[in-house]
Design an enzyme around this catalytic site. Structure first.
Site, PDB file in Angstrom:
ATOM      1  N   CYS A 117     -40.303 -23.053  -2.754  1.00 18.92           N
ATOM      2  CA  CYS A 117     -39.220 -22.624  -1.866  1.00 18.92           C
ATOM      3  C   CYS A 117     -37.852 -23.085  -2.369  1.00 18.92           C
ATOM      4  O   CYS A 117     -36.940 -22.257  -2.544  1.00 18.92           O
ATOM      5  CB  CYS A 117     -39.486 -23.132  -0.451  1.00 18.92           C
ATOM      6  SG  CYS A 117     -39.934 -24.873  -0.371  1.00 18.92           S
TER       7      CYS A 117
HETATM    8  N1  LIG Z   1     -45.131 -24.951   3.581  1.00 23.21           N
HETATM    9  C1  LIG Z   1     -44.295 -24.359   2.719  1.00 23.21           C
HETATM   10  O1  LIG Z   1     -43.098 -24.110   3.018  1.00 23.21           O
HETATM   11  C2  LIG Z   1     -44.774 -23.952   1.363  1.00 23.21           C
HETATM   12  C3  LIG Z   1     -46.010 -24.313   0.833  1.00 23.21           C
HETATM   13  N2  LIG Z   1     -46.381 -23.901  -0.422  1.00 23.21           N
HETATM   14  C4  LIG Z   1     -47.611 -24.292  -1.076  1.00 23.21           C
HETATM   15  O2  LIG Z   1     -48.720 -23.674  -0.468  1.00 23.21           O
HETATM   16  C5  LIG Z   1     -49.842 -24.529  -0.562  1.00 23.21           C
HETATM   17  C6  LIG Z   1     -50.364 -24.753   0.819  1.00 23.21           C
HETATM   18  O3  LIG Z   1     -49.324 -25.433   1.527  1.00 23.21           O
HETATM   19  P1  LIG Z   1     -49.259 -25.444   3.090  1.00 23.21           P
HETATM   20  O4  LIG Z   1     -49.727 -24.146   3.629  1.00 23.21           O
HETATM   21  O5  LIG Z   1     -47.892 -25.907   3.433  1.00 23.21           O
HETATM   22  O6  LIG Z   1     -50.299 -26.611   3.365  1.00 23.21           O
HETATM   23  P2  LIG Z   1     -51.219 -26.855   4.620  1.00 23.21           P
HETATM   24  O7  LIG Z   1     -51.622 -28.276   4.553  1.00 23.21           O
HETATM   25  O8  LIG Z   1     -50.542 -26.354   5.840  1.00 23.21           O
HETATM   26  O9  LIG Z   1     -52.474 -25.909   4.335  1.00 23.21           O
HETATM   27  C7  LIG Z   1     -53.468 -26.162   3.377  1.00 23.21           C
HETATM   28  C8  LIG Z   1     -54.768 -25.635   3.922  1.00 23.21           C
HETATM   29  O10 LIG Z   1     -55.822 -25.842   2.961  1.00 23.21           O
HETATM   30  C9  LIG Z   1     -56.940 -26.337   3.676  1.00 23.21           C
HETATM   31  N3  LIG Z   1     -57.831 -27.032   2.766  1.00 23.21           N
HETATM   32  C10 LIG Z   1     -57.799 -28.328   2.377  1.00 23.21           C
HETATM   33  N4  LIG Z   1     -58.813 -28.603   1.534  1.00 23.21           N
HETATM   34  C11 LIG Z   1     -59.497 -27.449   1.384  1.00 23.21           C
HETATM   35  C12 LIG Z   1     -60.663 -27.089   0.660  1.00 23.21           C
HETATM   36  N5  LIG Z   1     -61.321 -27.974  -0.105  1.00 23.21           N
HETATM   37  N6  LIG Z   1     -61.101 -25.820   0.738  1.00 23.21           N
HETATM   38  C13 LIG Z   1     -60.458 -24.898   1.495  1.00 23.21           C
HETATM   39  N7  LIG Z   1     -59.351 -25.186   2.239  1.00 23.21           N
HETATM   40  C14 LIG Z   1     -58.883 -26.442   2.164  1.00 23.21           C
HETATM   41  C15 LIG Z   1     -56.333 -27.229   4.717  1.00 23.21           C
HETATM   42  O11 LIG Z   1     -57.225 -27.542   5.747  1.00 23.21           O
HETATM   43  P3  LIG Z   1     -57.025 -28.933   6.572  1.00 23.21           P
HETATM   44  O12 LIG Z   1     -55.636 -28.907   7.130  1.00 23.21           O
HETATM   45  O13 LIG Z   1     -58.094 -28.877   7.589  1.00 23.21           O
HETATM   46  O14 LIG Z   1     -57.234 -30.029   5.551  1.00 23.21           O
HETATM   47  C16 LIG Z   1     -55.174 -26.366   5.213  1.00 23.21           C
HETATM   48  O15 LIG Z   1     -55.608 -25.417   6.154  1.00 23.21           O
HETATM   49  C17 LIG Z   1     -49.384 -25.839  -1.171  1.00 23.21           C
HETATM   50  O16 LIG Z   1     -49.784 -25.903  -2.503  1.00 23.21           O
HETATM   51  C18 LIG Z   1     -47.883 -25.792  -1.037  1.00 23.21           C
HETATM   52  O17 LIG Z   1     -47.317 -26.463  -2.131  1.00 23.21           O
HETATM   53  C19 LIG Z   1     -45.579 -23.071  -1.123  1.00 23.21           C
HETATM   54  C20 LIG Z   1     -44.354 -22.701  -0.643  1.00 23.21           C
HETATM   55  C21 LIG Z   1     -43.833 -23.160   0.612  1.00 23.21           C
HETATM   56  C1  LIG Z   2     -39.879 -30.430   3.333  1.00 18.64           C
HETATM   57  C2  LIG Z   2     -40.902 -30.612   2.242  1.00 18.64           C
HETATM   58  O1  LIG Z   2     -41.668 -31.551   2.245  1.00 18.64           O
HETATM   59  N1  LIG Z   2     -40.908 -29.718   1.295  1.00 18.64           N
HETATM   60  C3  LIG Z   2     -41.825 -29.765   0.178  1.00 18.64           C
HETATM   61  C4  LIG Z   2     -41.646 -28.610  -0.691  1.00 18.64           C
HETATM   62  C5  LIG Z   2     -41.867 -27.376   0.014  1.00 18.64           C
HETATM   63  C6  LIG Z   2     -42.813 -26.482  -0.653  1.00 18.64           C
HETATM   64  O2  LIG Z   2     -43.414 -25.730  -0.017  1.00 18.64           O
HETATM   65  O3  LIG Z   2     -42.976 -26.621  -1.944  1.00 18.64           O
HETATM   66  P1  LIG Z   2     -44.015 -25.763  -2.733  1.00 18.64           P
HETATM   67  O4  LIG Z   2     -43.561 -24.404  -2.598  1.00 18.64           O
HETATM   68  O5  LIG Z   2     -43.916 -26.235  -4.115  1.00 18.64           O
HETATM   69  O6  LIG Z   2     -45.303 -26.035  -2.137  1.00 18.64           O
HETATM   70  C7  LIG Z   2     -41.609 -30.923  -0.749  1.00 18.64           C
HETATM   71  O7  LIG Z   2     -40.477 -31.328  -0.940  1.00 18.64           O
HETATM   72  O8  LIG Z   2     -42.595 -31.314  -1.396  1.00 18.64           O
END
Ligand SMILES: NC(=O)C1=CN([C@@H]2O[C@H](COP(=O)(O)OP(=O)(O)OC[C@H]3O[C@@H](n4cnc5c(N)ncnc54)[C@H](OP(=O)(O)O)[C@@H]3O)[C@@H](O)[C@H]2O)C=CC1
Ligand SMILES: CC(=O)N[C@@H](CCC(=O)OP(=O)(O)O)C(=O)O
EC number: 1.2.1.38
Length: 326
Positions: A117
């Site tokens: 992001c």
């Molecule tokens: N949030 C954001 O703004 C952004 C996130 N991302 C990326 O997206 C990815 C996911 O992030 P985010 O959605 O925020 O994270 P979350 O923690 O919200 O979601 C991750 C999910 O994966 C599940 N999980 C964990 N272990 C396993 C497994 N072994 N098998 C299957 N599912 C599993 C978790 O379950 P449980 O919670 O029960 O452990 C949870 O539902 C990350 O790599 C992050 O860097 C990218 C851009 C932006």
């Molecule tokens: C506020 C906050 O914790 N932000 C995350 C990055 C957000 C994100 O989603 O990063 P990815 O797209 O690389 O997963 C951080 O700084 O690690």
């Protein structure tokens, strides 16, 4: 006609839920769903990963790497939302608007990495400027990020929204406003350098606040050493993104965009990215700013756009926004 089969691994997480919501109702794709009770069961996941035409990984980096290793079917393509593969060889970088080649690379790739992001905000501003040689690759840049708490994933969302387990200590990043990554290292720095055309990572200082989603990324510039005007920076950005559906370079009249104050939440629920160029009255300083929804163009909106580019469906005019708070 057989519809492309899509499996979202991690669909219960912050990013996964938002992708799922964006794909609900799409008649041109078939969503493969996992039994919620088995969502972390490696065998159930392996079967679906290998049955999908595109596996969308919404997992933390280590689990995303394991998921890629589980895929034996050479026809399964991967769109990884994690940061595990953003600078990895053999992976296309999923930013369709970045260069004239980007869409073709994403369309042809078996493995596509969805951008981070903060990185999206920084790279969108910097890459057209390095490509136009207005910024030298070794220029010492600083990037500042201001994100809503959903950027911290499920753990930070739960801490903010009162779902933290009473026995667990509070999340260190929860609260109205926190500066973090004060070791001056962050996982997005290599990605910013690689895809912004820089030979060294920028100094990056992120901050997180008590709003759910939406972010600003700011890049201050001293224009004297660069020998360029803010108007020229704006012109190059506006030319590069002209005609793009989701990226808008905001008008620049006598050194100022129309907005004297920016709310990070203004694009929430959309897949849009706005770019601003501000200039000081004497023209010595410029501030480049990008505004996006970290869950939209910063994650799930971008992922659905990339999925469509991969499948040749981008021109179908699908909406990549979703109601806030999913
Ligand atoms: N949030 C954001 O703004 C952004 C996130 N991302 C990326 O997206 C990815 C996911 O992030 P985010 O959605 O925020 O994270 P979350 O923690 O919200 O979601 C991750 C999910 O994966 C599940 N999980 C964990 N272990 C396993 C497994 N072994 N098998 C299957 N599912 C599993 C978790 O379950 P449980 O919670 O029960 O452990 C949870 O539902 C990350 O790599 C992050 O860097 C990218 C851009 C932006
Ligand atoms: C506020 C906050 O914790 N932000 C995350 C990055 C957000 C994100 O989603 O990063 P990815 O797209 O690389 O997963 C951080 O700084 O690690």
């Amino acid at each position: 006609m057989t519809l492309p089969r899509i499996f979202i691994d991690g669909e219960a997480g912050t990013t996964g839920l938002q992708i799922r919501a964006r794909l609900e109702g799409r008649g041109d794709l078939r969503l493969l769903s996992i039994d919620p009770a088995r969502r972390k069961d490696p065998e159930a996941r392996r079967e679906l990963l290998n049955s999908a035409d595109v596996a969308v990984l919404c997992l933390h980096d280590d689990v995303a790497r394991e998921a890629v290793a589980m895929i034996e079917n050479p026809a399964t393509r991967v769109l990884d939302a994690s940061s595990a593969h953003r600078t990895a060889g053999g992976w296309a970088y999923g930013f369709p608007e970045l260069t004239r080649q980007s869409r073709g690379e994403i369309r042809a790739a078996r493995h596509v990495s969805n951008p981070g992001c903060y990185a999206t905000g920084a790279i969108a501003l910097l890459r057209p400027l390095t490509d136009a040689a207005l910024l030298p690759p070794d220029y010492p840049l600083s990037v500042q990020g201001f994100s809503g708490y959903s950027g911290g994933g499920r753990a930070l969302v739960d801490a903010h929204e009162g779902r933290a387990h009473p026995d667990e200590p509070g999340h260190p990043m929860a609260g109205p406003f926190k500066s973090y990554a004060l070791t001056l290292t962050h996982k997005h720095q290599p990605e910013m350098a690689a895809h912004a055309g820089l030979s060294q990572p920028p100094l990056f200082t992120p901050h997180v606040g008590g709003w759910r989603q939406g972010m600003l990324v700011q890049i201050p510039l001293h224009l004297g050493p660069l020998g360029v005007t803010a108007a020229r920076l704006h012109e190059v950005l506006a030319d590069h993104y002209a005609g793009e559906r989701f990226i808008r370079v905001m008008p620049f009249e006598r050194g100022q965009p129309a907005d004297p104050i920016l709310d990070p939440q203004a694009l929430n629920g959309t897949n849009e990215l706005e770019l601003f160029v501000y200039a000081s009255p004497g023209g010595d300083h410029a501030l480049l700013v990008s505004r996006l929804d970290n869950l939209g163009k910063g994650a799930s909106g971008a992922a659905v756009q990339n999925l469509d580019v991969m499948l040749g469906l981008e021109g179908a005019g699908h909406r990549y926004g979703v109601a806030e708070g999913v």
